[in-house]
Design an enzyme around this catalytic site. Structure first.
Site, mmCIF file in Angstrom:
data_model
loop_
_atom_site.group_PDB
_atom_site.id
_atom_site.type_symbol
_atom_site.label_atom_id
_atom_site.label_comp_id
_atom_site.label_asym_id
_atom_site.label_seq_id
_atom_site.Cartn_x
_atom_site.Cartn_y
_atom_site.Cartn_z
ATOM 1 C CB CYS A 162 -0.947 0.012 1.195
ATOM 2 S SG CYS A 162 -1.969 -1.454 1.289
ATOM 3 C CG HIS B 32 -2.989 3.445 2.904
ATOM 4 N ND1 HIS B 32 -3.664 3.138 1.734
ATOM 5 C CD2 HIS B 32 -2.903 2.276 3.601
ATOM 6 C CE1 HIS B 32 -3.970 1.848 1.738
ATOM 7 N NE2 HIS B 32 -3.528 1.307 2.851
ATOM 8 C CG ASN C 84 -6.765 -0.637 2.060
ATOM 9 O OD1 ASN C 84 -6.147 -0.261 1.065
ATOM 10 N ND2 ASN C 84 -6.159 -1.117 3.133
HETATM 11 O O1 UT7 Z 1 -3.597 -1.480 3.811
HETATM 12 C C1 UT7 Z 1 -3.450 -2.617 4.614
HETATM 13 C C2 UT7 Z 1 -3.270 -2.213 5.997
HETATM 14 N N1 UT7 Z 1 -4.361 -2.669 6.828
HETATM 15 C C3 UT7 Z 1 -4.769 -1.925 7.846
HETATM 16 O O2 UT7 Z 1 -4.322 -0.831 8.033
HETATM 17 C C4 UT7 Z 1 -5.748 -2.490 8.818
HETATM 18 C C5 UT7 Z 1 -5.350 -2.124 10.250
HETATM 19 N N2 UT7 Z 1 -6.238 -2.697 11.247
HETATM 20 C C6 UT7 Z 1 -7.529 -2.322 11.347
HETATM 21 O O3 UT7 Z 1 -8.005 -1.492 10.586
HETATM 22 C C7 UT7 Z 1 -8.366 -2.938 12.457
HETATM 23 O O4 UT7 Z 1 -7.539 -3.654 13.325
HETATM 24 C C8 UT7 Z 1 -9.484 -3.869 11.905
HETATM 25 C C9 UT7 Z 1 -10.555 -3.043 11.240
HETATM 26 C C10 UT7 Z 1 -8.914 -4.871 10.909
HETATM 27 C C11 UT7 Z 1 -10.140 -4.638 13.055
HETATM 28 O O5 UT7 Z 1 -10.598 -3.722 14.046
HETATM 29 P P1 UT7 Z 1 -10.317 -4.012 15.590
HETATM 30 O O6 UT7 Z 1 -10.953 -2.937 16.347
HETATM 31 O O7 UT7 Z 1 -8.825 -4.166 15.750
HETATM 32 O O8 UT7 Z 1 -11.107 -5.340 15.823
HETATM 33 P P2 UT7 Z 1 -10.559 -6.764 16.319
HETATM 34 O O9 UT7 Z 1 -9.648 -7.347 15.324
HETATM 35 O O10 UT7 Z 1 -10.085 -6.591 17.715
HETATM 36 O O11 UT7 Z 1 -11.863 -7.599 16.330
HETATM 37 C C12 UT7 Z 1 -12.840 -7.369 17.312
HETATM 38 C C13 UT7 Z 1 -13.917 -8.408 17.165
HETATM 39 C C14 UT7 Z 1 -13.384 -9.838 17.109
HETATM 40 O O12 UT7 Z 1 -14.275 -10.657 17.817
HETATM 41 P P3 UT7 Z 1 -13.915 -11.156 19.309
HETATM 42 O O13 UT7 Z 1 -12.637 -11.931 19.160
HETATM 43 O O14 UT7 Z 1 -13.739 -9.894 20.109
HETATM 44 O O15 UT7 Z 1 -15.107 -11.966 19.676
HETATM 45 C C15 UT7 Z 1 -13.469 -10.179 15.630
HETATM 46 O O16 UT7 Z 1 -13.664 -11.557 15.417
HETATM 47 O O17 UT7 Z 1 -14.636 -8.208 15.939
HETATM 48 C C16 UT7 Z 1 -14.695 -9.412 15.215
HETATM 49 N N3 UT7 Z 1 -14.680 -9.110 13.792
HETATM 50 C C17 UT7 Z 1 -15.796 -8.835 13.101
HETATM 51 N N4 UT7 Z 1 -17.087 -8.796 13.457
HETATM 52 C C18 UT7 Z 1 -17.986 -8.475 12.510
HETATM 53 C C19 UT7 Z 1 -13.606 -9.020 12.964
HETATM 54 N N5 UT7 Z 1 -14.021 -8.683 11.717
HETATM 55 C C20 UT7 Z 1 -15.368 -8.564 11.785
HETATM 56 C C21 UT7 Z 1 -16.365 -8.242 10.846
HETATM 57 N N6 UT7 Z 1 -17.649 -8.210 11.254
HETATM 58 N N7 UT7 Z 1 -16.056 -7.961 9.573
#
Ligand code: UT7
Length: 318
Positions: free
Chosen positions: A108, A242, A272
């Site tokens: 990216c 980005h 993204n």
């Molecule tokens: O250009 C590439 C670079 N990528 C990025 O910059 C991405 C950077 N990271 C992020 O943007 C965030 O970390 C995410 C958006 C990917 C995730 O957000 P988060 O606040 O860090 O959530 P998390 O990973 O802690 O997930 C929280 C919960 C989890 O459930 P449990 O384990 O707490 O029960 C996930 O399983 O949300 C769940 N979850 C979802 N739920 C509904 C993860 N994805 C989803 C989803 N829908 N799509």
């Protein structure tokens, strides 16, 4: 170096969060509040090369330049239909160019890396007119059963034409060895002399780790180029970052103590699109007249690797 033309091309199909929640365990509420994304454009009937050619033609048109006048094409791309020949070679043939072509994979961060590379070629006297193109289809790297990644991405292409000038003030690119937090492993053909089979692994991301790396690398890169150029954060008119997560943009903005209006975004509409996010947004701001002659612009990207980069220039296209 200065930018004399921008262009972009997007797929026609818009996919909303509600559409995803029909076949995936997710919801509009989760995606919007955690990422800022409401919908994204996904390649369905089109082809990435055609979008890239269209974006390149639009940038050349604004630059009032024919493809034959280009000295170099740099194409940032992670995923397309060929491993070889390069995507830049495929595109060159369709825009009347006959210059050297190279593909760049800095994930990216590719647009900022591409600008940095173009600047170095100009400074070395090896090229004057350069097309920097970002063409990305990350939706073909994700498993559409994995809600952790599939909801985040969209496809698109965007390009700029640069020529000699004094607008480009500084750039700073970095890479840290963190392959395990964000990767996609391609399948390989079986070989009679190799025991293991590599079937490929869809895009994997440790979101929390990438989030932290993204904020730290972006703030560090921006502060570094501010120091190098002698500009203060307040003197910058537009921070074009980005588009990976609106919360990442917000955290960077807060750390730089800058107002919201300096941080344009389109992640809500496009998701993204990997290295294409920055040049697509740049093209939108250019075409809508939001970039004014003499404005100071910072671009900043980060991605798998872990790569990151930032640059600062004065906008004088008009
Ligand atoms: O250009 C590439 C670079 N990528 C990025 O910059 C991405 C950077 N990271 C992020 O943007 C965030 O970390 C995410 C958006 C990917 C995730 O957000 P988060 O606040 O860090 O959530 P998390 O990973 O802690 O997930 C929280 C919960 C989890 O459930 P449990 O384990 O707490 O029960 C996930 O399983 O949300 C769940 N979850 C979802 N739920 C509904 C993860 N994805 C989803 C989803 N829908 N799509």
């Amino acid at each position: 170096m200065k930018i004399i033309g921008t262009g972009s091309a997007l797929p026609s199909l818009s996919v909303t969060n509600e559409m995803l929640s029909l076949f995936m365990d997710t919801s509009d509420e989760w995606i919007r509040t955690r990422t800022g994304i409401s919908e994204r454009k996904i390649i369905s009937d089109e082809n990435l090369t055609d979008l890239a050619v269209e974006a390149a033609k639009r940038a050349l048109k604004e630059a009032n330049m024919d493809g034959a006048e280009l000295d170099y094409i740099i194409c940032s791309n992670v995923m397309n239909y060929y491993v070889t020949p390069s995507l830049s070679c495929l595109i060159a043939g369709q825009i009347n160019a006959s210059c050297p072509c190279v593909d760049l994979n800095a994930a990216c961060s590719g647009f900022v890396y591409g600008l940095d590379m173009a600047h170095a070629y100009q400074m070395a006297g090896k090229a004057k007119n350069i097309l920097i193109l970002c063409a990305e289809e990350p939706t073909r790297m994700c498993s559409w059963k994995d809600r952790n990644t599939a909801v985040l991405f969209g496809d698109g292409a965007a390009a700029v034409v640069v020529t000699e000038g004094n607008d480009f003030k500084a750039s700073y690119i970095t890479a840290k060895h963190r392959p395990e937090i964000l990767y996609y492993q391609r399948p390989l053909e079986d070989c009679p002399f190799v025991k293991y089979q590599q079937r490929g692994v869809p895009l994997y991301m440790n979101g929390k780790e990438v989030f932290k790396m993204a904020v730290n690398a972006s703030v560090e890169g921006i502060e570094r180029i501010l120091k190098e150029t002698g500009y203060t954060a307040d003197q910058v008119d537009h921070y074009i970052l980005h588009q990976a997560n609106i919360r990442i943009i917000e955290t960077i903005r807060t750390q730089l103590r800058q107002p919201e209006e300096k941080f344009p975004h389109n992640i809500e509409r496009l998701g993204n699109t990997s290295s294409a996010t920055i040049p697509i947004l740049l093209d939108e701001l250019n075409k809508s007249g939001e970039l004014k002659n003499g404005d100071t612009v910072i671009l900043c990207g980060f991605g798998a690797g872990f790569t990151a980069g930032a640059c600062l220039f004065t906008w004088t296209i008009n």
